[in-house]
Motif scaffolding. Sequence first.
Motif, mmCIF file in Angstrom:
data_model
loop_
_atom_site.group_PDB
_atom_site.id
_atom_site.type_symbol
_atom_site.label_atom_id
_atom_site.label_comp_id
_atom_site.label_asym_id
_atom_site.label_seq_id
_atom_site.Cartn_x
_atom_site.Cartn_y
_atom_site.Cartn_z
ATOM 1 N N GLU A 42 -32.195 29.592 24.740
ATOM 2 C CA GLU A 42 -31.904 28.315 25.413
ATOM 3 C C GLU A 42 -31.105 27.390 24.502
ATOM 4 N N ALA A 43 -31.411 27.404 23.210
ATOM 5 C CA ALA A 43 -30.634 26.571 22.272
ATOM 6 C C ALA A 43 -29.188 27.045 22.242
ATOM 7 N N ALA A 44 -28.986 28.373 22.215
ATOM 8 C CA ALA A 44 -27.624 28.914 22.192
ATOM 9 C C ALA A 44 -26.875 28.531 23.470
ATOM 10 N N GLU A 45 -27.570 28.601 24.597
ATOM 11 C CA GLU A 45 -26.918 28.228 25.865
ATOM 12 C C GLU A 45 -26.562 26.742 25.885
ATOM 13 N N ALA A 46 -27.441 25.910 25.329
ATOM 14 C CA ALA A 46 -27.174 24.457 25.306
ATOM 15 C C ALA A 46 -25.945 24.153 24.449
ATOM 16 N N ILE A 47 -25.770 24.913 23.354
ATOM 17 C CA ILE A 47 -24.597 24.688 22.496
ATOM 18 C C ILE A 47 -23.342 25.214 23.191
ATOM 19 N N ALA A 48 -23.403 26.462 23.681
ATOM 20 C CA ALA A 48 -22.213 27.076 24.292
ATOM 21 C C ALA A 48 -21.774 26.302 25.539
ATOM 22 N N GLY A 49 -22.747 25.829 26.327
ATOM 23 C CA GLY A 49 -22.432 25.102 27.559
ATOM 24 C C GLY A 49 -22.177 23.630 27.325
ATOM 25 N N MET A 50 -22.238 23.199 26.079
ATOM 26 C CA MET A 50 -21.936 21.833 25.663
ATOM 27 C C MET A 50 -22.866 20.776 26.272
ATOM 28 N N GLN A 51 -24.135 21.179 26.493
ATOM 29 C CA GLN A 51 -25.152 20.142 26.762
ATOM 30 C C GLN A 51 -25.354 19.349 25.475
ATOM 31 N N VAL A 52 -25.238 20.028 24.355
ATOM 32 C CA VAL A 52 -25.098 19.364 23.052
ATOM 33 C C VAL A 52 -23.748 19.772 22.483
ATOM 34 N N ARG A 53 -23.098 18.832 21.802
ATOM 35 C CA ARG A 53 -21.791 19.140 21.232
ATOM 36 C C ARG A 53 -21.559 18.139 20.110
ATOM 37 N N GLY A 54 -20.396 18.298 19.428
ATOM 38 C CA GLY A 54 -20.156 17.483 18.240
ATOM 39 C C GLY A 54 -20.692 18.279 17.044
ATOM 40 N N ALA A 55 -19.846 18.423 16.011
ATOM 41 C CA ALA A 55 -20.172 19.356 14.924
ATOM 42 C C ALA A 55 -21.559 19.138 14.302
ATOM 43 N N PRO A 56 -21.919 17.903 13.900
ATOM 44 C CA PRO A 56 -23.241 17.752 13.265
ATOM 45 C C PRO A 56 -24.404 18.066 14.201
ATOM 46 N N LEU A 57 -24.264 17.705 15.482
ATOM 47 C CA LEU A 57 -25.361 17.992 16.414
ATOM 48 C C LEU A 57 -25.425 19.485 16.722
ATOM 49 N N ILE A 58 -24.280 20.147 16.758
ATOM 50 C CA ILE A 58 -24.284 21.608 16.941
ATOM 51 C C ILE A 58 -25.083 22.244 15.789
ATOM 52 N N GLY A 59 -24.840 21.762 14.567
ATOM 53 C CA GLY A 59 -25.561 22.296 13.409
ATOM 54 C C GLY A 59 -27.058 22.059 13.528
ATOM 55 N N ALA A 60 -27.461 20.842 13.858
ATOM 56 C CA ALA A 60 -28.896 20.524 13.952
ATOM 57 C C ALA A 60 -29.555 21.336 15.069
ATOM 58 N N THR A 61 -28.857 21.501 16.184
ATOM 59 C CA THR A 61 -29.437 22.261 17.309
ATOM 60 C C THR A 61 -29.601 23.728 16.921
ATOM 61 N N ALA A 62 -28.604 24.248 16.196
ATOM 62 C CA ALA A 62 -28.703 25.644 15.753
ATOM 63 C C ALA A 62 -29.900 25.819 14.818
ATOM 64 N N ALA A 63 -30.124 24.848 13.937
ATOM 65 C CA ALA A 63 -31.260 24.939 13.004
ATOM 66 C C ALA A 63 -32.582 24.944 13.776
ATOM 67 N N TYR A 64 -32.723 24.024 14.728
ATOM 68 C CA TYR A 64 -33.935 24.030 15.562
ATOM 69 C C TYR A 64 -34.020 25.307 16.395
ATOM 70 N N GLY A 65 -32.852 25.786 16.874
ATOM 71 C CA GLY A 65 -32.819 27.019 17.675
ATOM 72 C C GLY A 65 -33.329 28.197 16.861
ATOM 73 N N LEU A 66 -32.971 28.215 15.583
ATOM 74 C CA LEU A 66 -33.438 29.314 14.730
ATOM 75 C C LEU A 66 -34.951 29.210 14.521
ATOM 76 N N ALA A 67 -35.462 27.994 14.394
ATOM 77 C CA ALA A 67 -36.917 27.819 14.286
ATOM 78 C C ALA A 67 -37.605 28.348 15.553
ATOM 79 N N LEU A 68 -37.012 28.032 16.715
ATOM 80 C CA LEU A 68 -37.588 28.541 17.971
ATOM 81 C C LEU A 68 -37.541 30.066 18.000
ATOM 82 N N GLY A 69 -36.425 30.623 17.513
ATOM 83 C CA GLY A 69 -36.280 32.079 17.488
ATOM 84 C C GLY A 69 -37.308 32.718 16.578
ATOM 85 N N LEU A 70 -37.583 32.087 15.436
ATOM 86 C CA LEU A 70 -38.550 32.653 14.483
ATOM 87 C C LEU A 70 -39.975 32.548 15.016
ATOM 88 N N ARG A 71 -40.199 31.563 15.865
ATOM 89 C CA ARG A 71 -41.504 31.429 16.499
ATOM 90 C C ARG A 71 -41.753 32.637 17.405
#
Length: 379
Positions: A42-71
């Motif tokens: 879902e984090a990847a889809e939110a980034i690719a579909g630009m529900q979140v965008r802008g370089a720093p927010l893309i980075g922060a979302t990816a970091a949280y997305g990885l935490a979700l993935g590791l969960r």
Amino acid sequence: MRVDGRAYRSIWLDPDGWSVQIIDQSRLPHRFDIVRLTSAAEAAEAIAGMQVRGAPLIGATAAYGLALGLRERPDDGGLAASIARLRATRPTAVNLQWALERVRRVVQDLPAGERAAAAYLEAEFIAREDVEQNRAIGEHGLTLIREMAERRNGAPVRVLTHCNAGWLATVDVGTATAPLYLAHDQGIPLHVWVGETRPRNQGGALTAWELGHEGIPHTVIVDNAGGHVMQRGEVDLCIVGTDRTTAAGDVANKIGTYLKALAAHDLGIPFYVASPSSSIDWTLGSGAHIPIEERAAREVSHLSGATASGDLATVQVTAPGSPVGNPAFDVTPARLITGLITERGVAPATLAGLAGLFPEMAGPLPGEAGKAPSVSVPE
Ligand code: MRU
């Protein structure tokens, strides 16, 4: 920043302690919807579909997305799969790979059972650091605006910006807009020219929405009017954001940035790029090596907005059947950039300039030659 009196970041941890909340930027300014992310997919889809965008927010979302993935899957295979999935979403913003690499380094030597908690912590560090860096960028940029205000002798300082490098594009505060918010808070009169930023209208939809909420006077113009208002002497300085700044000071930012920089250079108007260190790619010596994202044709052929009754609608604006190209970023060469506003100060857009502020990062200028291909992302 505040929306209708309530303080928001653009991404935050749900009170449940594990899922992640974002503002769905694809529906702004017509709807303010909050979306809950519960998996790396879902984090990847939110980034690719630009529900979140802008370089720093893309980075922060990816970091949280990885935490979700590791969960979901904390083993080495799960770690690699989540990173690959998140990394494939948007190729130009270097913050994406920077944030994923940061989390990977923290978790890779931990036992699987400890990885998710460590990743959440690192994601939150990344988010908080982003806010701190943007505040510092605001202070350094404010000095430039103050100098201009003195020259303007009480008349508004007229700033042109492109795309959205505001708080929505970051975790909070924004990069290019951070000096504007500070200047406004300090009573410096401003007027902001907001380039609408076709095809997705991040300027007209998001920057205008942000500035309106802060009460900052602004006017939305079509992208093609940027050169015209500069030529008429109605712009004192330009400030834009960056998706990737090379070690030599070239900048990839939203498509159309280069044309603004050319016009500003021709007319002697200062052109600044707000560039947090998280957006600097020290491995690249030339902007020609930056991968440029090629997005779906539908973003150009169709426009979305609200009808008079308030319903959201999408219409086609190009001739049916005509082929469409949609490069999402362009490269502004360092020679057109007056300065890079970083969290450590304003640097000339050169390796020496950046190395002066970040001596621990800069090595010899990475090699030249070659041109990065365009990278298409799935629709
Ligand atoms: O395609 P987008 O909306 O993610 O592009 C955003 C920009 O180009 C911004 O200017 C850049 O990411 C800097 S955001 C602080």
